[in-house]
Enzyme design. Sequence first.
Site, short mmCIF file in Angstrom:
data_model
loop_
_atom_site.label_atom_id
_atom_site.label_comp_id
_atom_site.label_asym_id
_atom_site.label_seq_id
_atom_site.Cartn_x
_atom_site.Cartn_y
_atom_site.Cartn_z
N GLU A 1 19.06 29.24 -3.08
CA GLU A 1 19.63 30.59 -3.13
C GLU A 1 19.06 31.57 -2.12
O GLU A 1 18.37 32.53 -2.48
CB GLU A 1 19.45 31.16 -4.55
CG GLU A 1 20.05 30.26 -5.61
CD GLU A 1 19.91 30.83 -7.03
OE1 GLU A 1 19.05 31.68 -7.26
OE2 GLU A 1 20.71 30.42 -7.89
N GLU A 40 22.60 24.09 -10.39
CA GLU A 40 22.13 24.87 -11.55
C GLU A 40 23.35 25.40 -12.30
O GLU A 40 24.34 25.80 -11.68
CB GLU A 40 21.30 26.10 -11.15
CG GLU A 40 19.90 25.81 -10.67
CD GLU A 40 19.13 27.08 -10.30
OE1 GLU A 40 19.40 28.15 -10.88
OE2 GLU A 40 18.26 26.97 -9.42
C1 GBH Z 1 18.81 31.16 -10.67
O1 GBH Z 1 19.28 32.27 -9.95
C2 GBH Z 1 17.46 30.76 -10.14
O2 GBH Z 1 17.59 29.76 -9.15
C3 GBH Z 1 16.52 30.28 -11.20
O3 GBH Z 1 15.22 30.20 -10.67
C4 GBH Z 1 16.60 31.19 -12.39
O4 GBH Z 1 15.66 30.88 -13.36
C5 GBH Z 1 18.00 31.10 -12.94
O5 GBH Z 1 18.92 31.48 -11.98
C6 GBH Z 1 18.25 31.96 -14.15
O6 GBH Z 1 18.21 33.31 -13.81
O7 GBH Z 1 20.84 40.61 -13.98
O8 GBH Z 1 23.07 41.43 -13.59
O9 GBH Z 1 21.31 42.05 -12.08
C7 GBH Z 1 20.55 32.73 -10.33
C8 GBH Z 1 21.01 33.87 -9.45
C9 GBH Z 1 20.51 36.14 -9.20
C10 GBH Z 1 22.06 35.48 -10.85
C11 GBH Z 1 20.27 37.45 -9.88
C12 GBH Z 1 21.91 36.82 -11.52
C13 GBH Z 1 21.08 39.09 -11.32
C14 GBH Z 1 22.25 39.66 -12.01
N1 GBH Z 1 20.86 35.13 -10.15
N2 GBH Z 1 21.45 37.85 -10.62
S1 GBH Z 1 21.83 41.04 -12.97
#
Ligand code: GBH
Length: 459
Positions: free
Chosen positions: A172, A359
């Site tokens: 990512e 994932e």
């Molecule tokens: C993944 O990212 C990661 O690769 C992993 O390490 C992590 O544990 C897993 O997701 C679960 O979170 O909260 O509305 O602001 C996922 C990508 C990036 C998706 C941040 C959600 C925040 C949205 N994420 N995003 S918000």
Amino acid sequence: CPAFQAPVRSDFADDFLWGSATSSYQIEGATGEDGRAESIWDRFAATPGKVRDGATGQVACDHYHRWPQDLDLARDMGMRAYRFSIAWPRIFSAVGGAPNQKGLDFYSRLVDGMLERGLQPWATLYHWDLPQYLQDEGGWNARATVDAYLEFADVMTRRLGDRVKHWITHNEPWCTAIIGNYEGLHAPGLTDFKTALQVCHHVLLSHGKAVPLIRANVPDAQVGIALSLHPVRAAGDSAADQAALARHDGLRYRWFLDPLFGRGYPQATLDQVGAAAPRVEDGDMAAIAVATDFLGVNYYFPETIQDAPGSGPLNAVVAAPEAGSETTALGWPVAPDGLPELLARIEADYHPGPIYITENGSCYDDTVEADGAVLDVGRRDYLQRHLAALKQAIDGGVPVKGYFAWSLIDNFEWAEGYRRRFGLVHVDYTTQQRRLKASGQWYGQFLKREGNAKSRAES
Ligand code: GBH
């Protein structure tokens, strides 16, 4: 409409690859052991106010010591693959330093442990835990970090390449760049858009340059990158929301996939970001466009985009889910249909070749019953519905070859600390006891063609 029927193993090809994923900082703990250096996440978590409840990865799931048990759990569920990441600060601790033998030995033992259990190792080289000494030199904003990464990739693929054939260069890049360097919500906690785009460029460049190096060290390697992607929709029908959607999508989706598939950065987005555009040297875009063996897609939920003048460089924001709509404990929408929608779009736009879901998972506030059971029906339901949706995507012609559930075990959920759980296995952070949740039990039955799965397969 007919009642939902959970998918069964035979809905998927026999050689479909089933597994689960974790990452080093989120599970390992032992941050001061065997010569491991400080990472940007150690520093960030130690900074008051950055991580909920002041949580850190110092102990986490103590996976560094308990990995045999964790790999047993994956094997016992019937998984055939395990996606893990390598903590760079366990391998290097200074500019120009030699690799740390103890760090290399740890991952070598871990990989042997996977192979002994019939788990195909999928190694991610970078899942956000940059050595702090490199951040002190500018981190991914500095072009020299690309070279440091290549040395790390070289050392790891030489040491593990006889046994690890599946390599993911980065997890990512959007999160590394934007959440860490513009939103400031992840390490290193910076809030500068120009820095974030330069970081992004260097991360993509390091991917592009690592691919041929990995192939040189591991001739039969399969190499790819894992992107976090969301299907996107406009909040409303207004021209303003539609335009905001296009701007958001330009940075969230096309900014990554266009260069990876040889089209360079999207011109409209370059125009929008203006002076924040990254410095690009001759040959960079060709390097980034290197052919890969698969695309990793991390899918959680769709995003709804709203015009928001003054909200940031793109004047667009992700709208909160509608009141009353189905969400997980983190407030993320539950939308299985988003998965086939996203996959169909990627396939139509880029024809990336084999796709792996690297994932997919959900966060719920699990509770342990008196008898030790963890009845995470929300997560089990999420898993079943997303696998059914995945089958639809495959039936529709998208070449998805495998699925990694996020996550094998509960772990350090970054800025959310330990309160937010994603595991198929529950971790008691006081005793470090592991308990298979109902979701993990179902996944195991599914993979082993037991119970419902069996009766449907036989009928
Ligand atoms: C993944 O990212 C990661 O690769 C992993 O390490 C992590 O544990 C897993 O997701 C679960 O979170 O909260 O509305 O602001 C996922 C990508 C990036 C998706 C941040 C959600 C925040 C949205 N994420 N995003 S918000």
